[in-house]
Enzyme design. Sequence first.
Site, PDB file in Angstrom:
ATOM      1  N   SER A   7       0.702  -1.109  -0.068  1.00 11.39           N
ATOM      2  CA  SER A   7      -0.108   0.083   0.110  1.00 11.39           C
ATOM      3  C   SER A   7       0.969   1.227   0.084  1.00 11.39           C
ATOM      4  O   SER A   7       1.863   1.147   0.526  1.00 11.39           O
ATOM      5  CB  SER A   7      -0.949  -0.057   1.317  1.00 11.39           C
ATOM      6  OG  SER A   7      -1.649   1.216   1.321  1.00 11.39           O
ATOM      7  N   SER A   8       0.267   2.366  -0.581  1.00 17.35           N
ATOM      8  CA  SER A   8       1.027   3.519  -0.414  1.00 17.35           C
ATOM      9  C   SER A   8       0.476   4.479   0.441  1.00 17.35           C
ATOM     10  O   SER A   8       0.706   5.632   0.400  1.00 17.35           O
ATOM     11  CB  SER A   8       1.192   4.262  -1.873  1.00 17.35           C
ATOM     12  OG  SER A   8       1.829   3.547  -2.785  1.00 17.35           O
ATOM     13  N   GLN A  10      -0.347   6.353   3.720  1.00 14.44           N
ATOM     14  CA  GLN A  10       0.598   6.624   4.730  1.00 14.44           C
ATOM     15  C   GLN A  10      -0.306   6.414   6.111  1.00 14.44           C
ATOM     16  O   GLN A  10       0.608   6.046   6.937  1.00 14.44           O
ATOM     17  CB  GLN A  10       1.123   8.182   4.683  1.00 14.44           C
ATOM     18  CG  GLN A  10       2.430   8.312   5.312  1.00 14.44           C
ATOM     19  CD  GLN A  10       3.466   7.588   4.870  1.00 14.44           C
ATOM     20  OE1 GLN A  10       3.688   7.217   3.751  1.00 14.44           O
ATOM     21  NE2 GLN A  10       4.345   7.282   6.106  1.00 14.44           N
ATOM     22  N   GLU A  39      -3.436  -2.639  -9.654  1.00 12.49           N
ATOM     23  CA  GLU A  39      -4.458  -2.263  -9.923  1.00 12.49           C
ATOM     24  C   GLU A  39      -5.790  -3.255  -9.085  1.00 12.49           C
ATOM     25  O   GLU A  39      -5.519  -4.347  -9.472  1.00 12.49           O
ATOM     26  CB  GLU A  39      -4.912  -2.368 -11.457  1.00 12.49           C
ATOM     27  CG  GLU A  39      -6.415  -1.918 -11.950  1.00 12.49           C
ATOM     28  CD  GLU A  39      -6.523  -1.979 -13.446  1.00 12.49           C
ATOM     29  OE1 GLU A  39      -7.489  -1.706 -14.070  1.00 12.49           O
ATOM     30  OE2 GLU A  39      -5.380  -2.160 -14.345  1.00 12.49           O
ATOM     31  N   ASP A  68      -7.065  -4.738   2.482  1.00 11.55           N
ATOM     32  CA  ASP A  68      -8.019  -4.048   1.886  1.00 11.55           C
ATOM     33  C   ASP A  68      -9.188  -3.772   3.014  1.00 11.55           C
ATOM     34  O   ASP A  68      -9.509  -4.862   3.541  1.00 11.55           O
ATOM     35  CB  ASP A  68      -8.417  -4.932   0.746  1.00 11.55           C
ATOM     36  CG  ASP A  68      -9.261  -4.229  -0.159  1.00 11.55           C
ATOM     37  OD1 ASP A  68      -8.469  -3.003  -0.721  1.00 11.55           O
ATOM     38  OD2 ASP A  68     -10.243  -4.422  -0.935  1.00 11.55           O
ATOM     39  N   GLY A 154      -9.207   8.641   7.010  1.00 10.22           N
ATOM     40  CA  GLY A 154     -10.221   8.371   6.149  1.00 10.22           C
ATOM     41  C   GLY A 154     -11.545   8.716   6.562  1.00 10.22           C
ATOM     42  O   GLY A 154     -11.915   9.955   6.952  1.00 10.22           O
ATOM     43  N   TYR A 155     -12.654   7.676   7.133  1.00  8.16           N
ATOM     44  CA  TYR A 155     -13.757   8.129   7.501  1.00  8.16           C
ATOM     45  C   TYR A 155     -13.799   8.299   8.840  1.00  8.16           C
ATOM     46  O   TYR A 155     -15.170   8.347   9.532  1.00  8.16           O
ATOM     47  CB  TYR A 155     -14.824   6.982   6.918  1.00  8.16           C
ATOM     48  CG  TYR A 155     -15.028   6.995   5.517  1.00  8.16           C
ATOM     49  CD1 TYR A 155     -15.883   7.475   4.834  1.00  8.16           C
ATOM     50  CD2 TYR A 155     -14.143   6.264   4.767  1.00  8.16           C
ATOM     51  CE1 TYR A 155     -16.460   7.809   3.577  1.00  8.16           C
ATOM     52  CE2 TYR A 155     -14.572   6.237   3.283  1.00  8.16           C
ATOM     53  CZ  TYR A 155     -15.481   6.622   2.686  1.00  8.16           C
ATOM     54  OH  TYR A 155     -15.710   7.010   1.196  1.00  8.16           O
ATOM     55  N   HIS A 181     -11.157  -2.204  13.148  1.00  5.92           N
ATOM     56  CA  HIS A 181     -11.186  -3.475  12.326  1.00  5.92           C
ATOM     57  C   HIS A 181      -9.792  -3.857  11.912  1.00  5.92           C
ATOM     58  O   HIS A 181      -9.459  -5.043  11.800  1.00  5.92           O
ATOM     59  CB  HIS A 181     -12.104  -2.998  11.028  1.00  5.92           C
ATOM     60  CG  HIS A 181     -11.609  -1.731  10.375  1.00  5.92           C
ATOM     61  ND1 HIS A 181     -11.389  -0.748  10.903  1.00  5.92           N
ATOM     62  CD2 HIS A 181     -11.231  -1.588   8.958  1.00  5.92           C
ATOM     63  CE1 HIS A 181     -10.788   0.211  10.307  1.00  5.92           C
ATOM     64  NE2 HIS A 181     -10.783  -0.087   9.146  1.00  5.92           N
TER      65      HIS A 181
END
Length: 196
Positions: A7-8, A10, A39, A68, A154-155, A181
């Site tokens: 993953s990129s 951070q 991808e 993910d 994120g959220y 999570h």
Amino acid sequence: MKLVLASSNQGKLEELRSLLADNGIELIAQSDLGVEDAEETGATFIENALIKARHATLVTGLPALADDSGICVDALNGAPGLYSARYAGEHGNASRNIDKLLETMRELPDQERGAHFYCVLVLLRHADDPQPLIVEGQWNGSILRERRGGGGHGYDPVFFDPLHGQSAAEMEMELKNRLSHRGQALARLKQRLPHL
């Protein structure tokens, strides 16, 4: 033990590094090794994590850890789900993603704002590993009507944990790492690492 993080992101890197620090694992960002993001063509979180881990270990020759994850809203049939990072169209623009989610849910009453964060972690020892280590975690809560707190990523500012009465962005990092999570998935990964 050296692992490449497929993953990129951070925020993910910092969170996973802090959670793995006491296990003698050095987590290296794939971008530090010149690896571009794979991808994500899978139809599930698990498929996407496998794609990312396989890509990173193929390019680097190191064992790879891929995450993910996303936020799934019950009333939206699990959306944004797989598309959480690019919900508003631009990958990784958390502010726009939150704005879109809040707008989409604007008319929903409080009792219909249930949601959960979901995470799958995949560890591949090599590109042809026939037995990837796969662990999952889920954090249940609801979506607030506006942002609260300045932490996390994120959220997190709109995800509310009813048991603690805080958004994920209001929590101390230690508490969030225990509840989240990703924290749950990583705890399961740590339990299984000695058996690899």
